[in-house]
Every structure is written in C-alpha cells, then in structure tokens.
Motif scaffolding. Structure first.
Motif, PDB file in Angstrom:
ATOM      1  N   HIS A 104       0.904  -1.199  -0.133  1.00  0.00           N
ATOM      2  CA  HIS A 104       0.121   0.051  -0.087  1.00  0.00           C
ATOM      3  C   HIS A 104       0.758   1.305   0.123  1.00  0.00           C
ATOM      4  O   HIS A 104       1.567   1.188   0.704  1.00  0.00           O
ATOM      5  CB  HIS A 104      -0.980  -0.030   1.151  1.00  0.00           C
ATOM      6  N   THR A 125      -0.866   8.391  -0.213  1.00  0.00           N
ATOM      7  CA  THR A 125      -0.702   9.703  -0.963  1.00  0.00           C
ATOM      8  C   THR A 125      -1.124  10.908  -0.152  1.00  0.00           C
ATOM      9  O   THR A 125      -2.379  10.516   0.550  1.00  0.00           O
ATOM     10  CB  THR A 125      -1.176   9.713  -2.122  1.00  0.00           C
ATOM     11  N   LEU A 181      -3.267   3.827  -2.230  1.00  0.00           N
ATOM     12  CA  LEU A 181      -2.903   2.916  -3.386  1.00  0.00           C
ATOM     13  C   LEU A 181      -2.584   1.525  -2.921  1.00  0.00           C
ATOM     14  O   LEU A 181      -1.886   1.430  -2.134  1.00  0.00           O
ATOM     15  CB  LEU A 181      -1.846   3.493  -4.426  1.00  0.00           C
ATOM     16  N   ASN A 182      -3.228   0.757  -3.735  1.00  0.00           N
ATOM     17  CA  ASN A 182      -2.831  -0.662  -3.358  1.00  0.00           C
ATOM     18  C   ASN A 182      -2.510  -1.503  -4.365  1.00  0.00           C
ATOM     19  O   ASN A 182      -2.856  -1.345  -5.653  1.00  0.00           O
ATOM     20  CB  ASN A 182      -4.162  -1.483  -2.847  1.00  0.00           C
ATOM     21  N   SER A 226      -0.507   0.074 -10.407  1.00  0.00           N
ATOM     22  CA  SER A 226      -1.310   0.600  -9.522  1.00  0.00           C
ATOM     23  C   SER A 226      -0.625   1.533  -8.274  1.00  0.00           C
ATOM     24  O   SER A 226      -1.038   2.502  -7.587  1.00  0.00           O
ATOM     25  CB  SER A 226      -2.232  -0.518  -9.026  1.00  0.00           C
ATOM     26  N   LEU A 227       0.816   1.250  -8.244  1.00  0.00           N
ATOM     27  CA  LEU A 227       1.423   1.888  -7.123  1.00  0.00           C
ATOM     28  C   LEU A 227       2.269   2.677  -7.615  1.00  0.00           C
ATOM     29  O   LEU A 227       3.629   2.871  -7.227  1.00  0.00           O
ATOM     30  CB  LEU A 227       2.215   0.641  -6.480  1.00  0.00           C
TER      31      LEU A 227
END
Length: 369
Positions: free
Chosen positions: A188, A191, A211-212, A244-245
């Motif tokens: 994770h 932000t 974000l995961n 996604s990260l």
C-alpha cells in the motif's frame, strides 16, 4: 547327475564359441598406451602445500564413476549434538524426503522421481599425512561432483501461519540461495498522508488516497552461513511495484530472522544461460575436528567458505521458487516511500510463512507424508 553333466557341457559350448568369436590378443606397450578406459572406482590424493590452503593436511578421496539415484525418506536427522559446542545440534531436521524435480502436489507425487548424485565420493582429511607417528584423521565428508533434485522438509498444514511449520530446527553449513518469482501481495502507498507505525495510512488535515497493489522481487542471490542456526535473513533485495502503485521501485527490502522451519522445499539445482535447470556442483556433508577448506571436485579450486568444526552441510546452489509473501506493507508516497525507494531507505518485512509445501513422497499409507 545327468542334469549337471548336461549343464557343464552346455556352458563349455558357450564359452568355446565366445572365445572363438573374439580371440584374445596380446598388446605391446605402444598399443596399450593408445587404449583408454574408465574404472568404476578412482582414488585421488591431494598433498599439503601448493594451492592447498589447509596447514599440513592431505586429502584422500575415493570416488564412484556413476550416477546414484535416490528416493528416500528420513524421519529424523540429528548430527553433532552436544559435545564441545554445548547444548544443541549442528544439524537437526524433521522429515526429509529426497525426490526428483516435480511441481505436482498430488499424493505420492515424489514416489516415481529420483534425486540424482553424479560421481559420489567419500573423502578423508589427514593431518600430518607424511608422518606415520603423528598423522591423524581430522575430517571426512560425503559428497558428489553434482546433485540434482529436491530436498523436501517438514510439514506445513496452513500456508498463512508460521505456527504449524515443522522441519529445520537447526542448521550448520553454507547454503547458496537464489530467490526467483517472489511476490509481495499486499503493498500500500499513502499519498497526501503519512504512514503511521508502518501499518496504516493517516491523512491528517489533507485528503488521503491509499494506493494498493503488489510488488515483484527481482532475482536475488546470497550465501547463507549457518552455525546451529534456526533462522536466516534475506537482505538488500529489490522489488518492482505494480502500475497501481505508480511503478514504485523498492531498493532495500529486507526479511530478517526468517525461521528455517518455513523452508519446505530446497531445490538443489542451478540454471544455465537459457534458464533451464541443471545440476549444482560440489555439494557435500562433512564432519571435522577443526575448520577445513575442502576442494571443489568440479574444477580443483578450493571452497571460499571453511567447513566449521563439527557437522557441516554445503550446497553451493539452491533455489526458492514461487514465493508469495502475504503481509501488509505501508509506504508513504509524500514522505518516506518514494524517497526511500529512490535512496535506499530500508523496507523491513516481518517473517511470514513462505507458502511452500513439501512434495508428497508416500508409498501407500506409509508415513511420514
């Protein structure tokens, strides 16, 4: 009596025909020098001095020019317990199964496979080998030119907890480890917030976005030096996070004090330039009264790691494949995570079940399984 006479008569005919078919011929020295062959057994001696790094120790090695195929189960292996080192064992392992390489997890999947030892040998280290009055055996080892297979160890009923893992209780030796296809599953990034105690995202007065994703650990190699060790560490690994990260790259990922009991498959193999599995060279198990550098039989060089006093196992190359490390890893994108990823701030992971299962090597209802 008549039957015996007929049998001897038949053997005489067979032998006579065999000799006549290929009459033995004598060879002179010149002809003999052009004949090559290979013995089943060979004896080798390495004298003190020269490149031998051991002080006044000679080595006698008896080798077998053959491939030894094994499929074996060992309920309990304990070596070097007590003695000058005190309480404990140099090597203490529950439930070892030596099998060939298979990815199947079905019942009895290992039964039809074999662990292969090419050119196995026994070797003795002799102190003062040139002096009959004072020479002594200071160590011996069992090894092979190369080995290929899987050491299946212990049991693992639940892949999500360490509590039920059994197998390696203590280990002494040098084990070369290559980690391939290892994944962090629950990563994770926080932000516009900060990471609180490493286990959650807290945004304060700013909007918080979490974000995961996952991260793939790059191929990683190290050599673990153990002396009655029950844990090991994998340090300074790198990992590439998923899109996604934001494609974050972690450059200093550490797993410290991983219990050896969570290791259930040691793939004893190396890889060639095309990524294919090949045998690993120079594996052995030894016992010595003092630290000894044993010779690598594959190229006649000497091991860079001394086998320490007591029992010692050396496997120059093993592999941990297909590991899924499931634990929450929290990183803050505007604080520690991205600078940490770029500048090498450590990302320390807690020990987890590595998700390995030993290959079943049961014959019918025989235990252990």
């Amino acid at each position: 009596m008549l039957k015996l006479k007929l049998l001897f008569a038949f053997m005489g005919v067979v032998i006579t025909n065999a000799v006549c078919a290929d009459t033995l011929k004598s060879l002179d020295d010149q002809q003999l020098s052009q004949v090559t062959g290979q013995a089943l057994l060979n004896l080798n001696y390495v004298a003190p001095g020269g490149s031998n790094p051991n002080a006044n120790i000679g080595f006698y090695r008896l080798g077998l020019e053959a491939v030894l195929e094994l499929n074996a189960n060992i309920k309990k292996l304990q070596l070097g317990c007590g003695g000058v080192k005190g309480t404990g064992c140099d090597i203490d392992i529950d439930n070892i199964a030596l099998t060939g390489i298979t990815t199947s997890t079905a019942q009895g999947a290992g039964v039809g496979t074999d662990f292969k030892l090419t050119n196995p040998f026994i070797e003795f280290a002799i102190q003062n080998p040139d002096t009959a009055a004072t020479r002594t055996v200071t160590g011996f080892r069992l090894g092979a030119l190369s080995a290929l297979g899987i050491m299946n160890i212990g049991s693992n009923g639940d892949l999500n907890t360490l509590a039920d893992d059994t197998g390696i209780n203590s280990l002494s030796g040098d084990i070369g480890v290559r980690v391939t296809n290892a994944n962090l599953t629950n990563v994770h990034a926080c932000t516009l917030g900060v990471s609180s105690s490493g286990n959650s995202c807290i945004g304060g007065n700013l909007p918080l976005i979490q974000l995961n994703g996952t991260a793939n650990v790059a191929d990683y190699s190290t050599t673990l030096i153990n002396n009655r060790s029950s844990t090991f560490s994998l340090t300074k690994m790198t990992a590439q996070a998923s899109a996604s990260l934001l494609g974050l790259k972690l450059t200093n990922v550490n797993m410290n004090d991983i219990p050896y009991s969570t290791v259930h498959q040691l793939l004893v193999a190396d890889t060639d330039s095309n990524g294919n599995l090949i045998a690993t060279s120079n594996a052995y198990i030894s016992s010595q009264s003092k630290n000894i550098y044993w010779q690598n039989v594959s190229d006649k060089t000497w091991s860079s790691n001394a086998a320490q006093q007591g029992w010692w196992i050396s496997i120059p190359q093993t592999q941990f494949n297909n590991l899924n490390i499931t634990q929450d890893v929290f990183l803050s994108a505007f604080g520690q995570a991205i600078p940490g990823a770029i500048f090498g701030t450590p990302v320390n992971l807690a020990p987890v079940d590595l998700g390995q299962m030993p290959i079943s090597n049961c014959y019918g209802n025989l235990k252990f399984c």
